[in-house]
Design a protein around this motif. Structure first.
Motif, short mmCIF file in Angstrom:
data_model
loop_
_atom_site.label_atom_id
_atom_site.label_comp_id
_atom_site.label_asym_id
_atom_site.label_seq_id
_atom_site.Cartn_x
_atom_site.Cartn_y
_atom_site.Cartn_z
N MET A 1 65.88 27.13 -21.21
CA MET A 1 65.82 27.95 -22.36
C MET A 1 67.08 28.86 -22.14
SD MET A 1 63.62 27.82 -24.84
CE MET A 1 63.34 29.65 -25.41
N LYS A 2 67.66 29.39 -23.19
CA LYS A 2 68.68 30.33 -23.01
C LYS A 2 68.64 31.22 -24.06
CE LYS A 2 72.11 26.97 -23.36
NZ LYS A 2 71.60 25.80 -22.75
N THR A 3 68.97 32.40 -23.80
CA THR A 3 68.92 33.50 -24.80
C THR A 3 70.23 34.57 -24.81
OG1 THR A 3 67.51 35.00 -26.07
CG2 THR A 3 67.52 35.36 -23.79
N VAL A 4 70.22 35.35 -25.64
CA VAL A 4 71.23 36.63 -25.81
C VAL A 4 70.60 37.80 -25.53
CG1 VAL A 4 73.12 37.80 -26.76
CG2 VAL A 4 73.01 35.21 -27.12
N GLU A 5 70.64 38.49 -24.44
CA GLU A 5 70.12 39.79 -24.30
C GLU A 5 71.23 40.90 -24.24
OE1 GLU A 5 66.47 39.98 -21.79
OE2 GLU A 5 67.47 38.13 -21.04
N ASN A 6 70.92 42.04 -24.68
CA ASN A 6 71.96 43.38 -24.58
C ASN A 6 71.32 44.02 -23.26
OD1 ASN A 6 73.70 45.09 -25.58
ND2 ASN A 6 72.32 46.33 -26.71
N ALA A 7 71.88 43.74 -22.20
CA ALA A 7 71.45 44.21 -20.88
C ALA A 7 72.05 45.44 -20.63
CB ALA A 7 72.01 43.27 -19.80
N SER A 8 71.12 46.29 -19.69
CA SER A 8 71.84 47.38 -19.56
C SER A 8 71.95 47.23 -17.93
CB SER A 8 70.72 48.43 -19.44
OG SER A 8 69.59 48.22 -18.86
N VAL A 9 73.12 48.17 -17.56
CA VAL A 9 73.72 48.19 -16.22
C VAL A 9 72.80 48.82 -15.24
CG1 VAL A 9 75.64 48.56 -14.70
CG2 VAL A 9 76.05 47.79 -16.93
N VAL A 10 72.21 48.40 -13.98
CA VAL A 10 71.38 48.95 -13.36
C VAL A 10 72.15 49.41 -12.20
CG1 VAL A 10 69.30 48.42 -11.55
CG2 VAL A 10 69.36 47.21 -13.87
N SER A 11 73.12 48.94 -11.64
CA SER A 11 73.92 49.41 -10.54
C SER A 11 75.24 48.56 -10.54
CB SER A 11 73.19 49.18 -9.28
OG SER A 11 73.21 47.87 -8.83
N MET A 12 76.28 49.25 -9.93
CA MET A 12 77.69 48.93 -9.92
C MET A 12 78.41 49.33 -8.90
SD MET A 12 79.94 47.11 -11.81
CE MET A 12 81.58 47.17 -12.26
N ALA A 13 79.08 48.25 -8.04
CA ALA A 13 79.61 48.72 -6.73
C ALA A 13 80.92 48.07 -6.78
CB ALA A 13 78.94 48.40 -5.65
N ASN A 14 81.89 48.52 -5.84
CA ASN A 14 83.14 47.83 -5.75
C ASN A 14 82.98 47.18 -4.16
OD1 ASN A 14 86.39 49.34 -6.23
ND2 ASN A 14 85.81 47.31 -6.54
N LEU A 15 83.35 46.01 -4.15
CA LEU A 15 83.27 45.03 -2.76
C LEU A 15 84.59 45.04 -2.01
CD1 LEU A 15 80.81 41.98 -3.40
CD2 LEU A 15 80.25 44.53 -2.76
N THR A 16 85.57 44.78 -2.98
CA THR A 16 86.83 44.57 -2.51
C THR A 16 88.01 45.32 -3.45
OG1 THR A 16 87.75 42.85 -3.36
CG2 THR A 16 86.72 42.51 -1.34
N ASP A 17 89.09 45.42 -3.49
CA ASP A 17 90.10 45.68 -4.42
C ASP A 17 90.01 45.36 -5.70
OD1 ASP A 17 91.58 47.04 -2.66
OD2 ASP A 17 93.44 45.76 -2.66
N ASP A 18 89.53 44.12 -5.93
CA ASP A 18 89.20 43.45 -7.12
C ASP A 18 88.16 42.96 -7.19
OD1 ASP A 18 89.80 41.35 -5.72
OD2 ASP A 18 91.77 40.65 -6.89
N VAL A 19 86.96 42.90 -6.45
CA VAL A 19 85.82 42.20 -6.50
C VAL A 19 84.53 43.33 -6.81
CG1 VAL A 19 84.10 40.61 -5.53
CG2 VAL A 19 86.33 40.49 -5.47
N TYR A 20 84.13 43.10 -7.92
CA TYR A 20 82.98 43.90 -8.25
C TYR A 20 81.43 43.24 -8.12
CZ TYR A 20 86.56 46.82 -9.80
OH TYR A 20 87.80 47.76 -9.81
N ASP A 21 80.65 44.23 -7.93
CA ASP A 21 79.12 43.68 -7.73
C ASP A 21 78.27 44.43 -8.67
OD1 ASP A 21 76.53 43.27 -6.74
OD2 ASP A 21 77.04 43.76 -4.67
N ILE A 22 77.81 43.66 -9.91
CA ILE A 22 76.94 44.27 -10.69
C ILE A 22 75.66 43.92 -10.86
CG2 ILE A 22 78.00 43.04 -12.72
CD1 ILE A 22 77.93 45.24 -14.35
N THR A 23 74.63 44.65 -11.15
CA THR A 23 73.19 44.38 -11.26
C THR A 23 72.80 44.70 -12.72
OG1 THR A 23 72.48 44.19 -9.00
CG2 THR A 23 70.92 44.36 -10.72
N ILE A 24 72.47 43.60 -13.61
CA ILE A 24 72.22 44.17 -14.93
C ILE A 24 70.74 43.92 -15.13
CG2 ILE A 24 74.59 43.83 -15.78
CD1 ILE A 24 74.19 41.24 -16.98
N HIS A 25 70.18 44.34 -16.18
CA HIS A 25 68.67 44.31 -16.54
C HIS A 25 68.59 43.27 -17.53
CE1 HIS A 25 64.39 44.97 -16.64
NE2 HIS A 25 64.46 45.33 -17.80
#
Lengths: 253, 300
Positions: A1-25
């Motif tokens: 199964m697949k769907t489209v969701e309008n997710a909200s960002v739970v958290s966002m962090a910067n791991l390196t200069d150009d790498v990001y770590d995002i958790t979405i609901h």
């Protein structure tokens, strides 16, 4: 199964200069997701229309969250890097088939931004786990401690030797004589090709997660093809729907 | 409120279809939408034998749109008839088969094999920019257009739509040539040829260098061409090119199109087709339009 969701960002962090770590609901996608699958994130800025395929680094079906670790490589990912807690992002998924998790000793091999999908894979594998990660240099190393926390033996290679082995992951594996029952891998094509040879020479089964430019992410546009062996010849298979994980012996590099 | 439209004797429940090559045969999108809602599914191009298409990269994003150089990869007409027709017949929607070929003979072979098949209409693809033989090479020369259309029309047992290329100086000339060749309807536009260069790698993004541009950015060009063709020929016209929502679709209908196709918008929003249908119905309710056909061609 697949769907489209309008997710909200739970958290966002910067791991390196150009790498990001995002958790979405996105509860539905989180409940269906498997290790090695990816999601499609839409920039929705009116100019950049196509969704960006981003591998799933982790999921929590109970909370309904998925974690994505991505590198800024262009306008779309640059836009995602500016998201903050509470922001909305349209997401389609989960896409693709993910890794086929097998019993026995596992070797997880990741290069650069190919490392994130291996973390969830590592979490779900129950047997003996060896993790080999390759990066440009010490400053671009990501997720290393999290693999260690999962009880895996972790080897690091950097191109310039600023951390761990100096060289690439396959050279490291040769020098350490790393082996196992199944290799799970994701990274640059050139790395995966060398790894595929390494696995074949030693008779180790090897799954490679590939990427290619795609438009839809669900198998309709037929944009993201790779050459896959078919009888005596070959055929074009879709990274998004038939992959992104393929048996390394099937791939025509 | 009446949303049915009639194209060459085939009644569609509404004017909204899918543009060939953006919707496969509907399987992928059936996870997101109810295919029963669509006026018709126009399937991805079908050739007489399986085609592997062009090497990757086949996709490039451009401002407000995209380029593709897929090259009509498809599993061939035999596979299509065995697998996709039965799949689509589970739904209450019309089936329009896009037919492609490298030569007149190849087009004719596909149409011959489709004689008696349970499909509603055929769409002749003489406008794909991503194949070196056939495709756009046929669709940009009025003499060739008439030749290939008349050859295919002789073999077809279903209404024949001819899909036109926008990569011409005057699209009404190829439109008239298709009409003279015996086309029953026209569809336009196929993609506009375009290019993108990666300045960091100093190489074209697409392996084939040039591809076909589609998406919202091409809509004004497509709309102008649909308007011109509707005034130049007496055939029903199906409009497409950057249509993403009901507002876009209604523009094409007012310019004279009897039907509209959603293409690239499917990639950006998998529910674009049904969202468009809902939007058209909402417009009709709000502005007291009893019959969608009242709106067709109201622009002088």
């Amino acid at each position: 199964m697949k769907t489209v969701e309008n997710a909200s960002v739970v958290s966002m962090a910067n791991l390196t200069d150009d790498v990001y770590d995002i958790t979405i609901h996105c509860p539905e996608i989180a409940s269906w997701a498997k290790a090695g699958q990816f999601v499609e994130l839409y920039p929705d800025n009116g100019a950049n229309l196509l969704a960006r395929p981003i591998s799933i680094c982790g999921m929590d079906a109970e909370k309904g969250d998925i974690r994505l670790v991505f590198r800024v490589v262009g306008k779309g990912t640059e836009l995602f890097s500016r998201l903050g807690t509470g922001d909305k992002i349209r997401v389609l998924g989960p896409c693709g088939n993910g890794f086929n998790l097998k019993d026995g000793s596992a070797v997880l091999v990741g290069g650069g931004i190919g490392v994130p999908p291996l973390l969830e894979t590592c979490r779900q594998l129950k047997g003996d786990k060896t993790v080999v990660l390759g990066f440009r240099d010490k400053s671009s190393v990501i997720l290393c401690d999290e693999f260690k926390a999962l009880g895996a033996r972790v080897y690091i290679a950097t191109d310039d030797g600023s951390l761990g082995f100096k060289g690439n992951v396959v050279e490291l594996m040769k020098s350490e004589g790393i082996t196992g029952d199944m290799i799970y891998s994701c990274g640059p094509k050139i790395m995966l090709e060398a790894l595929s040879d390494y696995a074949e020479e030693r008779g180790i089964a090897c799954q490679v997660s590939l990427e290619e430019r795609m438009a839809c992410g669900i198998g309709a546009c037929v944009g993201c093809v790779v050459k896959i062996k078919d009888g005596d010849g070959w055929t074009h298979k879709k990274v998004c729907k038939d992959g992104p994980v393929f048996d390394s012996r099937e791939v025509i590099w | 409120m009446k949303t049915e439209v009639n194209i060459c004797g085939v009644t569609l429940k509404n004017p909204v279809m899918t543009a060939s090559g953006t919707f496969g045969s509907g399987r992928e999108y059936s996870e997101f939408i109810d295919l029963n809602r669509l006026g018709a599914v126009v399937v991805k191009g079908v050739a007489d034998k399986p085609w592997q298409g062009n090497p990757a990269p086949r996709i490039a994003e451009v401002y407000g749109g995209m380029l593709n150089s897929v090259g009509l990869q498809n599993p061939g007409v035999d596979w299509f008839m065995e697998n996709d027709i039965p799949f689509l017949r589970q739904f209450d929607t019309k089936i329009i088969v896009n037919v492609c070929g490298h030569s007149v003979d190849e087009y004719v072979n596909v149409v011959r094999k489709l004689r008696g098949a349970d499909v509603d209409m055929l769409e002749l693809n003489i406008s794909c920019p991503n194949v070196s033989e056939g495709g756009m090479a046929f669709g940009t020369d009025p003499v060739m257009v008439k030749k290939v259309v008349s050859a295919v029309k002789r073999e077809a047992d279903k209404p024949l739509i001819v899909k036109l290329s926008p990569n011409v100086t005057d699209i009404t000339l190829t439109a008239k040539a298709a009409e003279e060749g015996g086309a029953d309807a026209l569809s336009l536009i196929n993609t506009l040829t375009g290019m993108k260069i990666d300045i960091y790698r100093r190489q074209p993004v697409l392996s084939r260098k040039i591809g076909g541009m589609s998406g919202p950015a091409v809509k004004p060009v497509a709309l102008r061409m649909v308007y011109e063709v509707c005034r130049a020929v007496d055939l029903p016209v199906i409009g497409m090119g950057g249509i993403s929502n009901a507002e876009d679709a209604l523009e094409f209908i007012m310019a004279g199109a009897v039907g509209v196709s959603i293409g690239t918008a499917n990639f950006i929003n998998p529910t674009a087709t049904v969202d468009t249908i809902d939007g058209i119905e909402e417009y009709m309710r709000k502005y007291n339009v009893e019959d969608i056909n009242e709106l067709r061609g109201i622009i002088e």
